[in-house]
Design a protein around this motif. Structure first.
Motif, mmCIF file in Angstrom:
data_model
loop_
_atom_site.group_PDB
_atom_site.id
_atom_site.type_symbol
_atom_site.label_atom_id
_atom_site.label_comp_id
_atom_site.label_asym_id
_atom_site.label_seq_id
_atom_site.Cartn_x
_atom_site.Cartn_y
_atom_site.Cartn_z
ATOM 1 N N ILE A 7 0.859 -1.182 0.000
ATOM 2 C CA ILE A 7 0.000 0.000 0.000
ATOM 3 C C ILE A 7 0.898 1.236 0.000
ATOM 4 C CG2 ILE A 7 -1.759 1.267 1.279
ATOM 5 C CD1 ILE A 7 -2.718 -1.398 2.426
ATOM 6 N N TYR A 8 0.706 2.100 -0.983
ATOM 7 C CA TYR A 8 1.661 3.195 -1.138
ATOM 8 C C TYR A 8 0.975 4.471 -1.613
ATOM 9 C CZ TYR A 8 1.349 3.010 -6.214
ATOM 10 O OH TYR A 8 0.883 3.087 -7.500
ATOM 11 N N TYR A 9 1.715 5.573 -1.464
ATOM 12 C CA TYR A 9 1.351 6.831 -2.116
ATOM 13 C C TYR A 9 2.557 7.313 -2.897
ATOM 14 C CZ TYR A 9 0.382 11.573 -3.307
ATOM 15 O OH TYR A 9 0.227 12.720 -4.036
ATOM 16 N N SER A 10 2.310 7.800 -4.093
ATOM 17 C CA SER A 10 3.386 8.336 -4.930
ATOM 18 C C SER A 10 2.808 9.430 -5.803
ATOM 19 C CB SER A 10 3.985 7.219 -5.798
ATOM 20 O OG SER A 10 5.126 7.658 -6.496
ATOM 21 N N SER A 11 3.458 10.571 -5.805
ATOM 22 C CA SER A 11 2.945 11.666 -6.642
ATOM 23 C C SER A 11 3.572 11.644 -8.032
ATOM 24 C CB SER A 11 3.185 13.027 -5.971
ATOM 25 O OG SER A 11 4.550 13.196 -5.643
ATOM 26 N N THR A 12 4.878 11.435 -8.108
ATOM 27 C CA THR A 12 5.533 11.486 -9.414
ATOM 28 C C THR A 12 6.181 10.169 -9.826
ATOM 29 O OG1 THR A 12 7.558 12.391 -8.405
ATOM 30 C CG2 THR A 12 5.944 13.975 -9.257
ATOM 31 N N GLY A 13 6.106 9.135 -8.987
ATOM 32 C CA GLY A 13 6.518 7.817 -9.428
ATOM 33 C C GLY A 13 7.662 7.164 -8.701
ATOM 34 N N LEU A 37 -1.472 -1.671 -4.260
ATOM 35 C CA LEU A 37 -2.588 -0.764 -4.027
ATOM 36 C C LEU A 37 -2.077 0.636 -3.715
ATOM 37 C CD1 LEU A 37 -4.331 -3.213 -1.552
ATOM 38 C CD2 LEU A 37 -5.125 -2.777 -3.898
ATOM 39 N N LYS A 38 -2.714 1.622 -4.291
ATOM 40 C CA LYS A 38 -2.388 3.007 -3.955
ATOM 41 C C LYS A 38 -3.469 3.558 -3.033
ATOM 42 C CE LYS A 38 -4.751 4.796 -8.072
ATOM 43 N NZ LYS A 38 -4.589 5.424 -9.384
ATOM 44 N N VAL A 39 -3.131 4.616 -2.305
ATOM 45 C CA VAL A 39 -4.139 5.295 -1.494
ATOM 46 C C VAL A 39 -4.702 6.464 -2.295
ATOM 47 C CG1 VAL A 39 -3.181 4.584 0.721
ATOM 48 C CG2 VAL A 39 -2.396 6.719 -0.327
ATOM 49 N N ALA A 58 -0.232 10.286 -12.436
ATOM 50 C CA ALA A 58 -1.621 9.985 -12.085
ATOM 51 C C ALA A 58 -2.316 9.276 -13.241
ATOM 52 C CB ALA A 58 -2.363 11.268 -11.725
ATOM 53 N N GLU A 59 -2.047 9.707 -14.453
ATOM 54 C CA GLU A 59 -2.648 9.075 -15.623
ATOM 55 C C GLU A 59 -2.091 7.672 -15.825
ATOM 56 O OE1 GLU A 59 -4.893 8.338 -19.007
ATOM 57 O OE2 GLU A 59 -5.119 9.894 -17.470
ATOM 58 N N GLU A 60 -0.787 7.504 -15.652
ATOM 59 C CA GLU A 60 -0.140 6.207 -15.869
ATOM 60 C C GLU A 60 -0.615 5.148 -14.877
ATOM 61 O OE1 GLU A 60 3.930 7.236 -15.484
ATOM 62 O OE2 GLU A 60 4.039 8.272 -17.415
ATOM 63 N N THR A 61 -0.994 5.570 -13.689
ATOM 64 C CA THR A 61 -1.358 4.610 -12.631
ATOM 65 C C THR A 61 -2.847 4.628 -12.302
ATOM 66 O OG1 THR A 61 -0.819 6.253 -10.918
ATOM 67 C CG2 THR A 61 0.942 4.745 -11.590
ATOM 68 N N LYS A 62 -3.646 5.166 -13.206
ATOM 69 C CA LYS A 62 -5.081 5.313 -12.920
ATOM 70 C C LYS A 62 -5.792 3.979 -12.729
ATOM 71 C CE LYS A 62 -6.374 5.658 -17.818
ATOM 72 N NZ LYS A 62 -6.969 6.539 -18.851
ATOM 73 N N ASP A 63 -5.219 2.909 -13.274
ATOM 74 C CA ASP A 63 -5.876 1.603 -13.167
ATOM 75 C C ASP A 63 -5.456 0.807 -11.925
ATOM 76 O OD1 ASP A 63 -7.288 2.012 -15.527
ATOM 77 O OD2 ASP A 63 -5.681 1.197 -16.768
ATOM 78 N N ILE A 64 -4.499 1.321 -11.159
ATOM 79 C CA ILE A 64 -4.113 0.631 -9.926
ATOM 80 C C ILE A 64 -5.214 0.840 -8.885
ATOM 81 C CG2 ILE A 64 -2.454 0.576 -8.009
ATOM 82 C CD1 ILE A 64 -0.287 1.300 -9.978
ATOM 83 N N PRO A 65 -5.710 -0.222 -8.280
ATOM 84 C CA PRO A 65 -6.821 -0.078 -7.327
ATOM 85 C C PRO A 65 -6.412 0.727 -6.094
ATOM 86 C CG PRO A 65 -6.500 -2.383 -7.969
ATOM 87 C CD PRO A 65 -5.316 -1.631 -8.465
ATOM 88 N N GLU A 66 -7.391 1.396 -5.515
ATOM 89 C CA GLU A 66 -7.158 2.105 -4.258
ATOM 90 C C GLU A 66 -7.350 1.143 -3.091
ATOM 91 O OE1 GLU A 66 -9.484 5.642 -3.934
ATOM 92 O OE2 GLU A 66 -8.383 6.659 -5.548
ATOM 93 N N ALA A 67 -6.498 1.269 -2.102
ATOM 94 C CA ALA A 67 -6.546 0.403 -0.923
ATOM 95 C C ALA A 67 -7.841 0.632 -0.150
ATOM 96 C CB ALA A 67 -5.347 0.675 -0.031
#
Length: 206
Positions: A7-13, A37-39, A58-67
């Motif tokens: 479970i992670y947060y990342s703004s720019t990758g 999973l992203k938050v 944000a666009e590149e990871t839009k399909d990663i589910p939110e935790a």
């Protein structure tokens, strides 16, 4: 059966790159299922759009589910990843953690194996204090904190050297996340899975 949630947060990758490496390593270590999973993002859309790297990630990871809390309850191992914000976890990850009171109250977070990794823009940017701040939560949960320590040769590489949790100095550029840092978070994930499996075996035979 060992379930792993990264479970992670990342703004720019930067943290995303480390989280992906951790998830792949957990699978190789024998985890039965791994969820990357992203938050949820808390920053206004206008702020995200105003930063090209942020908007692109944000666009590149839009399909990663939110935790969700269900993911947290399901997992035997939880690996948390965050950039540092003034030596503290990002607000996005902290907000997710702040919703866990119900699980904590029911005792459903006891004996979870947890570990954290971080990324900073600059050297000495608060990496260790960020991991220690996250650990304060895990003490309350009754979770089992598994740090990488100096339990593998990769931890003695000059690019690493942080026994609290894998970390990178990225300069806000994911391309700068060193291979040594990825090797460190891979070891950390592998160690967490191995400890969780041993803990489950021990609890079953107790």
């Amino acid at each position: 059966m060992t379930n792993v949630a990264v479970i992670y947060y990342s703004s720019t990758g930067n943290v995303h790159k480390m989280a992906t490496a951790a998830a792949a390593s957990a699978e190789k270590a024998g985890a039965d299922e791994v969820r990357l999973l992203k938050v949820a993002e808390l920053a206004p859309a206008s702020v995200v759009a105003g930063n090209d790297a942020w908007a692109a990630h944000a666009e590149e990871t839009k399909d990663i589910p939110e935790a969700t809390l269900a993911d947290l309850e399901w997992a035997d191992v939880v690996l948390f990843g965050t950039p540092t914000r003034y030596g503290l976890p990002a607000a996005q990850l902290k907000q997710f953690i702040d919703t866990t009171g119900g699980l904590w109250f029911q005792g459903k977070l006891v004996n979870k194996v947890v570990s954290s990794f971080v990324s900073t823009s600059t050297a000495h940017g608060g990496q260790e204090s960020t991991v220690l701040a996250l650990n304060n939560t895990f003490y309350h949960w009754g979770a089992i904190i598994v740090p990488p320590g100096f339990a593998d040769a990769v931890q003695f590489d000059p690019a690493n050297g942080n026994p609290y949790g894998a970390s990178s100095v990225s300069g806000n550029n994911p391309a700068n996340v060193a291979e040594e840092n990825l090797a460190s978070v891979e070891f950390q994930a592998r160690r967490a899975v191995e400890i969780a499996a041993a803990l489950k075996r021990g609890l079953r035979s107790a």
